[in-house]
Design an enzyme around this catalytic site. Structure first.
Site, PDB file in Angstrom:
ATOM      1  N   LYS A   1      66.326  -2.995  46.608  1.00  6.96           N
ATOM      2  CA  LYS A   1      67.504  -3.772  46.993  1.00  6.96           C
ATOM      3  C   LYS A   1      68.493  -3.472  45.798  1.00  6.96           C
ATOM      4  CE  LYS A   1      69.070  -7.490  50.139  1.00  6.96           C
ATOM      5  NZ  LYS A   1      68.528  -8.414  50.822  1.00  6.96           N
TER       6      LYS A   1
ATOM      7  N   ASP B   1      64.651 -16.180  55.765  1.00  9.17           N
ATOM      8  CA  ASP B   1      65.275 -15.029  56.569  1.00  9.17           C
ATOM      9  C   ASP B   1      63.991 -14.377  57.484  1.00  9.17           C
ATOM     10  OD1 ASP B   1      67.215 -13.626  57.411  1.00  9.17           O
ATOM     11  OD2 ASP B   1      67.106 -12.153  55.665  1.00  9.17           O
TER      12      ASP B   1
END
Length: 193
Positions: free
Chosen positions: A62, A163
């Site tokens: 990421k 999340d």
């Protein structure tokens, strides 16, 4: 110039890595999959002398698109340290968080700033949960049990994922649900999140 495995010429490769080895990660395809807080790329990680992670193989890398202050990066390091090392079959193995220059092709830019934040986790090969619907009741219960087990492992280490949604669940080759993306994870300090 010859073509390497997969049809990618070496000059098309991009690199990044922690300060000890700025070329520890190799990205063959920079067409990014957009994420909530950055781009997610499939990369290959190699080990190097003094490597404390000790992982070699495919990773989810990421690349943060946020501009973060030094204090924010330090807070992210602390949060990442709380998940790094947690191994469970229903969690993608978090590997490391590091700051460095942007992706480069040949050598790191001289005098470049460490202004890009990277997070890596072991790659989980398989489709996302979104593509698995509709599920038979028994299959849905099995996937829910997988996710509950992964979350229980995080909670046992004092970590909240924060999340959980179908986009952050991958079904591995055995059909097991694996929770990914720990960028929003926080230590459970007893306050509301």
């Amino acid at each position: 110039m010859g073509v390497s495995e997969g049809g990618v010429q070496p000059r098309d490769r991009w690199y990044c890595g922690p300060p000890d080895d700025r070329r520890a990660y190799v990205v063959d395809d920079i067409r990014a999959m957009r994420g909530g807080q950055g781009h997610v790329l499939r990369a290959e990680r190699r080990t190097f002398a003094g490597d404390t992670v000790g992982y070699e193989g495919p990773v989810s890398l990421k690349v943060s698109s946020e501009v973060l202050t030094a204090a924010q990066i330090e807070r992210m390091r602390e949060r990442w340290a709380s998940v790094a090392g947690i191994e469970h079959p229903n969690l993608a193995r978090p590997l490391e968080l590091f700051a460095g220059p942007g992706l480069f092709r040949t050598d790191p830019p001289p005098g470049s700033d460490d202004d890009v934040l990277y997070m890596s986790a072991a790659w989980v090969d398989g489709p996302g949960l979104r593509g698995a619907a509709p599920l038979a009741p028994a299959g849905a219960v099995a996937l829910a049990a997988d996710l509950a087990a992964g979350l229980a492992a995080l909670h046992a280490h004092g970590v909240l994922h924060r999340d959980v949604h179908p986009g952050n669940v991958v079904l591995d080759r055995d059909g097991r649900a694996v929770l990914i993306d720990f960028g929003s994870s926080r230590p459970d300090d007893g306050t509301e999140t």
